[in-house]
Motif scaffolding. Structure first.
Motif, PDB file in Angstrom:
ATOM      1  N   LEU A   1      -1.084  -3.179 -18.555  1.00 50.41           N
ATOM      2  CA  LEU A   1      -2.171  -2.673 -17.728  1.00 50.41           C
ATOM      3  C   LEU A   1      -3.065  -1.748 -18.540  1.00 50.41           C
ATOM      4  O   LEU A   1      -2.574  -0.860 -19.265  1.00 50.41           O
ATOM      5  N   SER A   2      -4.354  -1.939 -18.415  1.00 49.65           N
ATOM      6  CA  SER A   2      -5.285  -0.995 -19.057  1.00 49.65           C
ATOM      7  C   SER A   2      -5.286   0.314 -18.282  1.00 49.65           C
ATOM      8  O   SER A   2      -4.941   0.346 -17.092  1.00 49.65           O
ATOM      9  N   PRO A   3      -5.664   1.428 -18.928  1.00 44.40           N
ATOM     10  CA  PRO A   3      -5.736   2.707 -18.200  1.00 44.40           C
ATOM     11  C   PRO A   3      -6.648   2.629 -16.985  1.00 44.40           C
ATOM     12  O   PRO A   3      -6.366   3.244 -15.951  1.00 44.40           O
ATOM     13  N   GLU A   4      -7.743   1.867 -17.099  1.00 43.08           N
ATOM     14  CA  GLU A   4      -8.662   1.741 -15.975  1.00 43.08           C
ATOM     15  C   GLU A   4      -8.003   0.994 -14.809  1.00 43.08           C
ATOM     16  O   GLU A   4      -8.206   1.342 -13.635  1.00 43.08           O
ATOM     17  N   ALA A   5      -7.202  -0.030 -15.133  1.00 48.84           N
ATOM     18  CA  ALA A   5      -6.505  -0.760 -14.072  1.00 48.84           C
ATOM     19  C   ALA A   5      -5.471   0.125 -13.390  1.00 48.84           C
ATOM     20  O   ALA A   5      -5.318   0.084 -12.163  1.00 48.84           O
ATOM     21  N   VAL A   6      -4.772   0.934 -14.181  1.00 50.32           N
ATOM     22  CA  VAL A   6      -3.800   1.863 -13.596  1.00 50.32           C
ATOM     23  C   VAL A   6      -4.500   2.836 -12.662  1.00 50.32           C
ATOM     24  O   VAL A   6      -3.992   3.167 -11.576  1.00 50.32           O
ATOM     25  N   ASP A   7      -5.697   3.281 -13.051  1.00 51.27           N
ATOM     26  CA  ASP A   7      -6.445   4.216 -12.211  1.00 51.27           C
ATOM     27  C   ASP A   7      -6.824   3.561 -10.884  1.00 51.27           C
ATOM     28  O   ASP A   7      -6.726   4.180  -9.817  1.00 51.27           O
ATOM     29  N   VAL A   8      -7.221   2.288 -10.922  1.00 48.72           N
ATOM     30  CA  VAL A   8      -7.565   1.573  -9.685  1.00 48.72           C
ATOM     31  C   VAL A   8      -6.335   1.435  -8.796  1.00 48.72           C
ATOM     32  O   VAL A   8      -6.389   1.663  -7.579  1.00 48.72           O
ATOM     33  N   LEU A   9      -5.210   1.068  -9.404  1.00 50.95           N
ATOM     34  CA  LEU A   9      -3.972   0.933  -8.636  1.00 50.95           C
ATOM     35  C   LEU A   9      -3.577   2.251  -7.989  1.00 50.95           C
ATOM     36  O   LEU A   9      -3.111   2.292  -6.854  1.00 50.95           O
ATOM     37  N   THR A  10      -3.779   3.338  -8.703  1.00 47.14           N
ATOM     38  CA  THR A  10      -3.370   4.652  -8.198  1.00 47.14           C
ATOM     39  C   THR A  10      -4.244   5.105  -7.042  1.00 47.14           C
ATOM     40  O   THR A  10      -3.778   5.790  -6.125  1.00 47.14           O
ATOM     41  N   ARG A  11      -5.518   4.725  -7.048  1.00 44.97           N
ATOM     42  CA  ARG A  11      -6.436   5.149  -5.998  1.00 44.97           C
ATOM     43  C   ARG A  11      -6.336   4.303  -4.738  1.00 44.97           C
ATOM     44  O   ARG A  11      -6.823   4.699  -3.695  1.00 44.97           O
ATOM     45  N   TYR A  12      -5.716   3.133  -4.855  1.00 41.48           N
ATOM     46  CA  TYR A  12      -5.590   2.260  -3.696  1.00 41.48           C
ATOM     47  C   TYR A  12      -4.501   2.801  -2.756  1.00 41.48           C
ATOM     48  O   TYR A  12      -3.553   3.463  -3.185  1.00 41.48           O
ATOM     49  N   GLY A  13      -4.637   2.517  -1.463  1.00 35.57           N
ATOM     50  CA  GLY A  13      -3.743   3.107  -0.473  1.00 35.57           C
ATOM     51  C   GLY A  13      -2.425   2.397  -0.235  1.00 35.57           C
ATOM     52  O   GLY A  13      -1.524   2.953   0.372  1.00 35.57           O
ATOM     53  N   TRP A  14      -2.278   1.149  -0.643  1.00 33.22           N
ATOM     54  CA  TRP A  14      -1.032   0.379  -0.534  1.00 33.22           C
ATOM     55  C   TRP A  14      -0.428   0.406   0.868  1.00 33.22           C
ATOM     56  O   TRP A  14       0.685   0.895   1.061  1.00 33.22           O
ATOM     57  N   PRO A  15      -1.129  -0.158   1.842  1.00 37.54           N
ATOM     58  CA  PRO A  15      -0.547  -0.219   3.192  1.00 37.54           C
ATOM     59  C   PRO A  15       0.715  -1.070   3.251  1.00 37.54           C
ATOM     60  O   PRO A  15       1.543  -0.898   4.148  1.00 37.54           O
ATOM     61  N   GLY A  16       0.864  -2.009   2.303  1.00 36.30           N
ATOM     62  CA  GLY A  16       2.097  -2.800   2.241  1.00 36.30           C
ATOM     63  C   GLY A  16       3.160  -2.187   1.358  1.00 36.30           C
ATOM     64  O   GLY A  16       4.208  -2.793   1.121  1.00 36.30           O
ATOM     65  N   ASN A  17       2.872  -0.990   0.818  1.00 33.54           N
ATOM     66  CA  ASN A  17       3.823  -0.201   0.040  1.00 33.54           C
ATOM     67  C   ASN A  17       4.305  -0.927  -1.211  1.00 33.54           C
ATOM     68  O   ASN A  17       3.562  -1.719  -1.787  1.00 33.54           O
ATOM     69  N   VAL A  18       5.532  -0.655  -1.632  1.00 34.41           N
ATOM     70  CA  VAL A  18       6.020  -1.156  -2.912  1.00 34.41           C
ATOM     71  C   VAL A  18       6.062  -2.680  -2.927  1.00 34.41           C
ATOM     72  O   VAL A  18       5.775  -3.313  -3.940  1.00 34.41           O
ATOM     73  N   ARG A  19       6.409  -3.290  -1.794  1.00 34.10           N
ATOM     74  CA  ARG A  19       6.458  -4.749  -1.756  1.00 34.10           C
ATOM     75  C   ARG A  19       5.094  -5.347  -2.051  1.00 34.10           C
ATOM     76  O   ARG A  19       4.980  -6.355  -2.750  1.00 34.10           O
ATOM     77  N   GLN A  20       4.043  -4.743  -1.533  1.00 33.31           N
ATOM     78  CA  GLN A  20       2.690  -5.229  -1.812  1.00 33.31           C
ATOM     79  C   GLN A  20       2.351  -5.039  -3.291  1.00 33.31           C
ATOM     80  O   GLN A  20       1.744  -5.913  -3.918  1.00 33.31           O
ATOM     81  N   LEU A  21       2.744  -3.903  -3.864  1.00 29.47           N
ATOM     82  CA  LEU A  21       2.501  -3.659  -5.287  1.00 29.47           C
ATOM     83  C   LEU A  21       3.195  -4.724  -6.141  1.00 29.47           C
ATOM     84  O   LEU A  21       2.619  -5.231  -7.109  1.00 29.47           O
TER      85      LEU A  21
END
Length: 451
Positions: A343-363
């Motif tokens: 993962l690029s640092p920018e992609a990690v930043d996008v993942l971190t800012r997302y709310g993940w309503p499906g939680n870890v399973r969605q990730l």
């Protein structure tokens, strides 16, 4: 023929060779030896399943050979051969661990039947061992990843409760990892070598769920063509994990309460009471207290399950865990699919800012998708799904940044609508992606007036 490697130890040459020839003709892989010492020497260099052992041999007695074999090779089944006047000795040998004994002279048919029974017992023991190994998970700490304070709070509670036998109730949204928490509790406790049995209470109708939990006798209902052992029996000395316990039908809650209180139950259609020693860990994403207040869940069962409570926070409340979880799942799918993604640092930043309503399973689902579909080794934001890159425009609820706080019920409703739309109205696929059973999805749709 499995478990058919047979060693015959008898100093009577004629009898030994006759039995060896007869058993070889019946499919056994036979090795005949003339003495106890020869038998032990052969066993030291070869694999064996069955031993046909004479009690009277000149160099060593059969009992001495039996003791050595049981000590060194406990998996081998031993059948004794005994002459007249040595029945008491043969019975003593069985107490030492021999499977059975045959009086000499005996016919090839008698020998074959006894050896077949010994093979059947060996096969049953092997199957039981395999089942126990499969149902007893290892310590899964390496897959329980996080660095946030909330994560470490949960881990500390797990370590505290693992060593006691109290019931545990794990609460949290769909996809937060409640089953993993239950497995950790089991694997770190005194029951870790015993089975860990999962019961999905949301996907079975009442009669089937009752049969799964408690088993049934032959003829208990239409289709019950043979006896079935319930999962409480299978989990004896271990742990039963009741996933989505809030979906247990009211009529079945009373039976479940009785097992928790007494450790005793009857199979469906049965009259004999069976006793088991199990630890019960339950989980749900529903508000059991509200269900109790509305008469949908027994209050006494709730308090029995809720001896110790663990709340697993949703991923949006522990954003510090997202980067390390994402890296862990990228590594997992790299190994599975023989890739070298990162993962690029920018992609990690996008993942971190997302709310993940499906939680870890969605990730997990998102990471698997990008590892498989990405053409380059470096995963950039553009390779992430649109709903993660721009949740406000994708239809999924925005749960981070400066968005207003909305009731959790509204978030769940919006996300379910979004999931069903993403799968073109296919509710089974939507339920699978959301990590819930179809019955649970239909119940939520009814609650939200979306059915």
């Amino acid at each position: 023929m499995p478990f058919n490697r047979l060693l015959i130890a008898d100093d009577d040459h004629g009898f030994r060779e006759a039995v060896a020839a007869a058993m070889a003709a019946r499919g056994f892989a036979v090795t005949p030896v003339p003495s106890g010492s020869a038998a032990l020497a052969w066993l030291a260099a070869n694999e064996c399943d069955l031993v046909l052992l004479d009690l009277r041999m000149p160099d060593m007695t059969g009992l001495e050979v039996l003791d050595r074999i049981r000590e060194r090779y406990p998996h081998i089944e031993i059948v004794l051969l005994t002459g007249h006047g040595t029945i008491d000795t043969a019975v003593a040998a069985i107490r030492k661990g021999a499977f059975d004994f045959l009086p000499k002279p005996c016919s090839p048919d008698q020998v074959e039947v006894t050896l077949q029974k010994a093979m059947e017992r060996r096969a049953l023991i092997e199957r039981a061992h395999v089942l126990q190994q499969a149902l007893a998970p290892p310590d899964l700490a390496g897959t329980f990843i996080g660095r946030s304070p909330q994560f470490h709070d949960v881990l500390r509670v797990i370590d505290r409760v693992a060593g006691v036998g109290s019931s545990v109730l794990i609460l949290g949204e769909t996809g937060v990892g409640k089953e993993l928490v239950a497995k950790l509790i089991h694997s770190r406790g005194v029951r870790s070598s015993a089975p860990f049995v999962v019961v999905d209470c949301s996907n079975l109708h009442e009669e089937l769920l009752q049969s799964e939990l408690f088993g049934h006798e032959k003829g208990a209902y239409t289709g019950a063509v043979s006896l079935k052992h319930g999962l409480f029996e299978v989990a004896d000395k271990g742990t039963v994990f009741l996933d989505e316990v809030g979906d247990v039908p009211p009529a079945l809650q009373a039976r479940l309460l009785r097992v928790l209180e007494t450790g005793v139950f009857r199979r469906l259609g049965g009259t004999v009471e069976l006793a088991v020693d199990v630890r019960v860990v339950a989980a749900t994403n529903r508000d059991l207290q509200d269900m109790v207040a509305h008469g949908h869940f027994r209050e006494d069962l709730y308090y029995r399950l809720n001896a110790i409570r663990i709340d697993v926070p949703p991923l949006r409340e522990r954003p510090d865990d997202i980067a390390c979880l994402a890296a862990h799942f990228v590594d997992r799918f790299n190994r599975r699919f023989n890739q070298h993604r990162r993962l690029s640092p920018e992609a990690v930043d996008v993942l971190t800012r997302y709310g993940w309503p499906g939680n870890v399973r969605q990730l997990i689902n998102v990471i698997e998708q990008v590892v498989v579909l990405c053409d380059e080794d470096t995963i950039t934001p553009e390779r992430l799904p649109p709903m993660v890159r721009a949740p406000a425009q994708s239809g999924a609820p925005r749960l981070h940044g400066d968005a207003p706080i909305v009731p959790l019920r509204d978030v769940e409703r919006q996300y379910i609508e979004f999931a069903i739309k993403q799968f073109g109205g296919h509710r089974a696929n939507a339920a699978r992606a959301l990590g819930i059973g179809e019955r649970s999805l239909y119940r939520r749709l009814s609650e939200f007036g979306l059915d």
